[in-house]
Design an enzyme around this catalytic site. Structure first.
Site, PDB file in Angstrom:
ATOM      1  N   ASN A  42       0.837  -1.195   0.000  1.00 53.81           N
ATOM      2  CA  ASN A  42       0.000   0.000   0.000  1.00 53.81           C
ATOM      3  C   ASN A  42       0.877   1.252   0.000  1.00 53.81           C
ATOM      4  OD1 ASN A  42       0.613  -0.853   2.658  1.00 53.81           O
ATOM      5  ND2 ASN A  42      -1.136   0.206   3.532  1.00 53.81           N
ATOM      6  N   GLU A  44       0.331   5.205   0.675  1.00 52.79           N
ATOM      7  CA  GLU A  44      -0.610   6.230   1.144  1.00 52.79           C
ATOM      8  C   GLU A  44      -0.179   7.629   0.706  1.00 52.79           C
ATOM      9  OE1 GLU A  44      -1.131   5.499   5.362  1.00 52.79           O
ATOM     10  OE2 GLU A  44      -2.348   3.715   4.920  1.00 52.79           O
ATOM     11  N   ASN A  45      -1.079   8.566   0.943  1.00 58.77           N
ATOM     12  CA  ASN A  45      -0.846   9.937   0.492  1.00 58.77           C
ATOM     13  C   ASN A  45      -1.499  10.903   1.474  1.00 58.77           C
ATOM     14  OD1 ASN A  45      -1.764  12.438  -1.268  1.00 58.77           O
ATOM     15  ND2 ASN A  45      -0.067  11.457  -2.344  1.00 58.77           N
ATOM     16  N   ALA A  46      -0.869  12.064   1.657  1.00 65.33           N
ATOM     17  CA  ALA A  46      -1.406  13.076   2.570  1.00 65.33           C
ATOM     18  C   ALA A  46      -2.799  13.526   2.146  1.00 65.33           C
ATOM     19  CB  ALA A  46      -0.462  14.273   2.649  1.00 65.33           C
ATOM     20  N   CYS A  53      -4.039   0.661  -2.636  1.00 68.03           N
ATOM     21  CA  CYS A  53      -3.870  -0.558  -1.838  1.00 68.03           C
ATOM     22  C   CYS A  53      -2.783  -1.448  -2.449  1.00 68.03           C
ATOM     23  CB  CYS A  53      -5.177  -1.338  -1.800  1.00 68.03           C
ATOM     24  SG  CYS A  53      -6.508  -0.552  -0.891  1.00 68.03           S
ATOM     25  N   GLU A  55      -2.945  -4.572  -3.232  1.00 63.70           N
ATOM     26  CA  GLU A  55      -3.443  -5.429  -4.314  1.00 63.70           C
ATOM     27  C   GLU A  55      -3.448  -4.678  -5.641  1.00 63.70           C
ATOM     28  OE1 GLU A  55      -4.721  -4.820  -1.359  1.00 63.70           O
ATOM     29  OE2 GLU A  55      -6.157  -6.337  -0.721  1.00 63.70           O
ATOM     30  N   CYS A  86     -10.145  -4.848   0.168  1.00 62.89           N
ATOM     31  CA  CYS A  86     -11.253  -3.895   0.248  1.00 62.89           C
ATOM     32  C   CYS A  86     -12.159  -4.070  -0.980  1.00 62.89           C
ATOM     33  CB  CYS A  86     -10.726  -2.463   0.327  1.00 62.89           C
ATOM     34  SG  CYS A  86     -10.153  -1.797  -1.251  1.00 62.89           S
ATOM     35  N   CYS A  89     -10.612  -3.152  -4.402  1.00 60.22           N
ATOM     36  CA  CYS A  89      -9.656  -4.157  -4.900  1.00 60.22           C
ATOM     37  C   CYS A  89     -10.373  -5.409  -5.403  1.00 60.22           C
ATOM     38  CB  CYS A  89      -8.651  -4.504  -3.812  1.00 60.22           C
ATOM     39  SG  CYS A  89      -7.494  -3.160  -3.480  1.00 60.22           S
TER      40      CYS A  89
END
Ligand code: THU
Length: 135
Positions: A42, A44-46, A53, A55, A86, A89
């Site tokens: 995964n 992530e981003n601010a 994700c 996957e 999720c 995905c």
């Protein structure tokens, strides 16, 4: 690659996860019919919504390298619960391989293996688009 090797590949990707906001690392290893394996974590981003994700990271790597015939995916997390994909995905995996197997791992390395169809019953796909495939 054996099932255990695929699970180990997913677990090793936990180290690559970029998850400073959720602190919830996820690793994935996606196996194709020809035996090739694409891994992901995964990212992530601010801005939160740009987060991708594990996957889908793996799917993007595979499809962009010309592979769409997925056979199974291992998804690793570190929590007590099995790390299930999720909804987004599940939908993305279904696009390419509705009959694939999903191997969900918990932090102890135990697995819950399910057909994707069990995780996404009555999924929306191209057969429901009357004009799919037409120019
Ligand atoms: N996450 C995944 O990478 N795969 C899933 O299917 C479940 C959720 C990530 C997204 C986010 O970075 C973190 O786990 C918490 O939701």
């Amino acid at each position: 690659m054996t099932r255990e090797e695929l699970k180990a590949a997913a677990t090793s990707m936990l180290e690559r996860a970029y998850c400073p906001y959720s602190h919830f690392p996820v690793g994935a290893a996606l196996e194709c019919a020809d035996g090739s394996v694409f891994t992901g974590c995964n990212i992530e981003n601010a801005g939160y919504s740009p987060t991708i994700c594990a996957e889908r990271t793996a799917v993007a790597k595979a499809v962009s390298e010309g592979r769409r015939d997925f056979v199974r995916i291992a998804v690793a997390g570190r929590s007590e619960d099995f790390c299930v994909p999720c909804g987004v995905c599940r939908q993305v995996l279904q696009e390419f391989a509705p009959d694939m197997e999903v191997i969900c791992l918990n932090g102890s390395g135990e697995e819950l293996a399910l057909p994707l169809k069990a995780l996404l019953p009555y999924g929306f796909d191209r057969s429901l688009l009357p004009d799919a495939g037409k120019p």
